[in-house]
Design an enzyme around this catalytic site. Structure first.
Site, mmCIF file in Angstrom:
data_model
loop_
_atom_site.group_PDB
_atom_site.id
_atom_site.type_symbol
_atom_site.label_atom_id
_atom_site.label_comp_id
_atom_site.label_asym_id
_atom_site.label_seq_id
_atom_site.Cartn_x
_atom_site.Cartn_y
_atom_site.Cartn_z
ATOM 1 N N GLU A 49 -21.012 -60.636 24.242
ATOM 2 C CA GLU A 49 -20.907 -59.832 23.065
ATOM 3 C C GLU A 49 -19.127 -59.862 22.892
ATOM 4 O O GLU A 49 -18.465 -60.370 23.990
ATOM 5 C CB GLU A 49 -21.005 -58.345 23.579
ATOM 6 C CG GLU A 49 -20.749 -57.338 22.208
ATOM 7 C CD GLU A 49 -21.347 -56.117 22.447
ATOM 8 O OE1 GLU A 49 -22.026 -55.878 23.672
ATOM 9 O OE2 GLU A 49 -21.368 -55.409 21.535
ATOM 10 N N ASN A 197 -29.662 -54.289 16.547
ATOM 11 C CA ASN A 197 -29.592 -53.861 18.111
ATOM 12 C C ASN A 197 -29.543 -52.227 18.378
ATOM 13 O O ASN A 197 -28.427 -51.625 17.240
ATOM 14 C CB ASN A 197 -28.201 -54.336 18.559
ATOM 15 C CG ASN A 197 -27.911 -53.974 20.028
ATOM 16 O OD1 ASN A 197 -28.636 -54.167 21.049
ATOM 17 N ND2 ASN A 197 -26.816 -53.192 19.825
ATOM 18 N N GLU A 198 -30.147 -51.643 19.212
ATOM 19 C CA GLU A 198 -29.955 -50.253 19.393
ATOM 20 C C GLU A 198 -30.040 -49.525 18.060
ATOM 21 O O GLU A 198 -29.175 -48.819 17.882
ATOM 22 C CB GLU A 198 -28.658 -49.943 20.317
ATOM 23 C CG GLU A 198 -29.106 -50.583 21.783
ATOM 24 C CD GLU A 198 -28.195 -50.085 22.966
ATOM 25 O OE1 GLU A 198 -27.027 -49.283 22.493
ATOM 26 O OE2 GLU A 198 -28.336 -50.439 24.327
ATOM 27 N N TYR A 266 -30.079 -49.689 31.634
ATOM 28 C CA TYR A 266 -28.811 -49.995 32.620
ATOM 29 C C TYR A 266 -28.917 -49.150 33.989
ATOM 30 O O TYR A 266 -29.553 -47.801 33.850
ATOM 31 C CB TYR A 266 -27.770 -49.550 31.751
ATOM 32 C CG TYR A 266 -27.121 -50.652 30.949
ATOM 33 C CD1 TYR A 266 -26.623 -51.698 31.143
ATOM 34 C CD2 TYR A 266 -27.392 -50.392 29.661
ATOM 35 C CE1 TYR A 266 -25.990 -52.776 30.270
ATOM 36 C CE2 TYR A 266 -27.068 -51.505 28.623
ATOM 37 C CZ TYR A 266 -26.408 -52.570 29.176
ATOM 38 O OH TYR A 266 -26.019 -53.372 28.170
ATOM 39 N N GLU A 321 -31.222 -56.081 27.478
ATOM 40 C CA GLU A 321 -30.026 -55.690 28.077
ATOM 41 C C GLU A 321 -30.411 -55.028 29.319
ATOM 42 O O GLU A 321 -31.212 -54.013 29.068
ATOM 43 C CB GLU A 321 -29.137 -54.873 27.043
ATOM 44 C CG GLU A 321 -28.534 -55.431 25.965
ATOM 45 C CD GLU A 321 -27.490 -54.678 25.325
ATOM 46 O OE1 GLU A 321 -27.043 -53.669 25.698
ATOM 47 O OE2 GLU A 321 -27.354 -54.851 23.964
ATOM 48 N N GLN A 370 -23.403 -58.394 31.038
ATOM 49 C CA GLN A 370 -22.979 -59.533 30.374
ATOM 50 C C GLN A 370 -22.640 -60.709 31.093
ATOM 51 O O GLN A 370 -22.273 -60.551 32.298
ATOM 52 C CB GLN A 370 -21.989 -59.298 29.307
ATOM 53 C CG GLN A 370 -22.590 -58.085 28.451
ATOM 54 C CD GLN A 370 -21.993 -58.088 27.366
ATOM 55 O OE1 GLN A 370 -20.864 -58.684 26.765
ATOM 56 N NE2 GLN A 370 -22.151 -56.684 26.391
HETATM 57 O O1 AHR Z 1 -23.590 -54.063 26.726
HETATM 58 C C1 AHR Z 1 -22.770 -53.290 26.369
HETATM 59 C C2 AHR Z 1 -23.473 -52.262 25.364
HETATM 60 O O2 AHR Z 1 -24.427 -51.452 25.788
HETATM 61 C C3 AHR Z 1 -24.295 -53.238 24.168
HETATM 62 O O3 AHR Z 1 -23.227 -53.444 23.319
HETATM 63 C C4 AHR Z 1 -25.113 -52.088 23.653
HETATM 64 O O4 AHR Z 1 -26.199 -52.549 22.883
HETATM 65 C C5 AHR Z 1 -25.322 -51.204 24.801
HETATM 66 O O5 AHR Z 1 -25.345 -49.802 24.644
#
Ligand code: AHR
Length: 518
Positions: A49, A197-198, A266, A321, A370
């Site tokens: 990103e 995205n999101e 995450y 992600e 990432q």
């Molecule tokens: O990876 C960091 C961020 O996490 C990304 O930009 C977003 O899609 C997510 O919330």
């Protein structure tokens, strides 16, 4: 068709701790089934990103840099990622994607407008790294690009134009003509397209009902509603446990408009108190692993919803992600998400990849967040220096599973207990590659105990076994610019094969990959 072949493997687990030996017998069923899925190489995908030092400084230093580069892209990073066999790279975001207007990033650099990167540190984005730079870099990396298009603040027209610009034959319409004017005649033929995205958050704060309508509109114009280009159109997916998001999308989006739905998860202790990346306690570790192991339940439950609406498994699940998220390294920009990477991250990577392998019938892509200098990165850079993280080593050890046929396993794991709570200590996945080699990847997340496992391999024609291990003395161990090889894989010999029975001891917080050959 051949009848499925079933192998029953009896596992005897010997738990040894502080000189005390406790015996536990666990039965593991290893089913080598004719109809088992092939593990898509795209499960081993990455994400880059416009965030902190991921693109600028991490991948791209510009042609004039003293750091050795090819068309501005660091040679050391290219070499390391090619070695890793990265199958795809997602770009330009993330949250950044829904602020990105791709036409700002083409043409002569000095004429490209700047924008403000509102999500990541409010820094100036000069658009010097744009579509050509990214897609040419993917060619250098021998990886497939995954473009994440702007839905939140973009238009269906911009989206359709980007597809024509990157994919349509030379001279076929104004967009490919513009591409040629900018120095590229042949199309890059980008297959993977994220439609936002999101969308539930930084991508527009939409409801699932509203987003699914917006998605239908964008997907209709991807070139045309019949998808004559054969693209893989990816709907912005749920955050972790938001099953309603998946339900509404699967219900409202016609199957001829969608090829994949995403999921983001995450391993974060608490969004308000994430804890340090390297000086963490066992309590931090245990909670992180609890979050990481949730991936199994998330995949199972999202897949169950998908199965309801798509029995033929036409729509894939892309976990585009995933990874550990901690406090940034002290003294670094909080908007840049730069964190160190320890044996804890190796545990997240090993267990998560096992989960994806084991669900390869529906999980067809995943992207670690990432690739360089951001969150659970496989590579960290500091000016001209570059180091490989423990996560890099796990992904490299596991790349033997790419495009191999899954051997389904059922493991009833012993427990790793902490302060009255417990988690499964062991995780396992197995596959057979096209040459007939069998690979087992084991993770023992237990912070203290070795787990000794006995595998009955009599159903498999295995005569010789070799192994690799990633382990270290402390969970907090990591590679640094002063000590880049503190954590690295070594040969693993702590096993014995006799009469088709394999006895292995998996040390605390380690990852072991075994290769069995005839
Ligand atoms: O990876 C960091 C961020 O996490 C990304 O930009 C977003 O899609 C997510 O919330």
């Amino acid at each position: 068709m051949k009848k499925p072949l079933f192998f029953l493997i009896l596992l005897t687990m010997t738990l040894s701790f502080q000189g005390l030996i406790a015996q536990e017998k666990t039965t593991v069923v290893v089913k080598q089934a004719e109809n088992a899925p092939v593990i898509s190489k795209h499960i081993y995908g990455h994400f880059a990103e416009h965030l902190g030092r991921c693109i600028y400084g991490g991948f791209y230093v510009g042609e004039d840099s003293a750091i050795p580069n090819t068309a501005g892209v660091r040679n050391d990073v290219v070499e390391a990622l090619r070695d890793l066999k990265i199958p795809n790279l997602r770009w330009p975001g993330g949250c950044f994607a829904d602020t990105y207007h791709w036409k700002d990033g083409i043409g002569p650099r000095e004429e490209r407008p700047s924008i403000l990167n509102i999500w990541w540190g409010n820094v100036r984005e000069d658009n010097s790294f744009g579509t050509h730079e990214f897609l040419n870099m993917c060619e250098l990396l021998e990886t497939e690009p995954y473009l994440s298009a702007n839905v939140g603040s973009g238009t269906p027209q911009e989206f359709a134009d980007w597809i024509k610009y990157t994919n349509h034959p030379a001279g076929s319409s104004p967009m490919p003509e513009l591409r040629e004017e900018n120095g590229r005649k042949d199309p890059w033929k980008v297959k993977f397209w994220g439609v936002g995205n999101e969308a539930w958050g930084c991508g527009g704060n939409m409801t699932p009902q509203y987003y699914s309508d917006v998605y239908r509109r964008f997907a209709t114009f991807s070139t045309d509603w019949r998808n004559s280009d054969g693209l893989v159109r990816i709907a912005s997916g749920a955050s972790s446990h938001d099953y309603n998001w998946t339900e509404v999308l699967m219900k409202n989006i016609p199957k001829n408009l969608i090829e994949a739905i995403a999921l983001h998860h995450y391993s974060v202790i608490d969004w308000g108190a994430k804890g340090p990346a390297k000086d963490f306690t066992e309590e931090h570790y245990f909670t992180t692993m609890k979050r990481a192991l949730e991936m199994e339940e998330l995949v199972r439950k999202h897949v169950a919803i998908m199965d309801k609406y798509d029995k033929d498994k036409k729509v894939a699940l892309f976990v585009d992600e995933w990874g550990g998220w901690y406090d940034v390294e002290p003294g670094t920009n909080p908007g840049f998400l730069y964190q160190q990477n320890t044996m804890r991250d190796a545990m997240i990577a090993g267990t998560t990849l096992n989960t994806f392998n084991n669900h390869a019938d529906r999980v067809k892509m995943a992207n670690l967040a990432q690739a360089v200098n951001v969150l659970q990165a496989v590579i960290l850079t500091e000016e001209e220096k570059m180091i490989l993280t423990p996560t890099y080593h796990v992904m490299k050890m596991y790349n033997v599973h790419q495009e191999a046929k899954l051997i389904p396993t059922k493991l009833e794991s012993p427990k790793y207990s902490y302060e009255g709570e417990s988690l499964p200590a062991l995780s396992l996945s197995a596959s057979q590659d096209k040459q007939g080699k069998v690979h087992f990847s084991f993770v023992n997340i237990d912070a203290h105990k070795t787990h000794t496992i006995e595998l009955d391999l009599s159903g498999l024609d295995i005569k010789k076994v070799t192994g690799k291990i990633l382990r270290s003395d402390k969970l907090q161990d990591h590679n640094s610019f002063d000590n880049p090889d503190k954590v690295k894989p070594s040969a693993f010999k702590d096993f014995g094969l006799k009469s088709g029975r394999l006895l292995i001891s998996v040390p605390p917080f380690s990852v072991v990959v075994l290769e069995g050959t005839k």
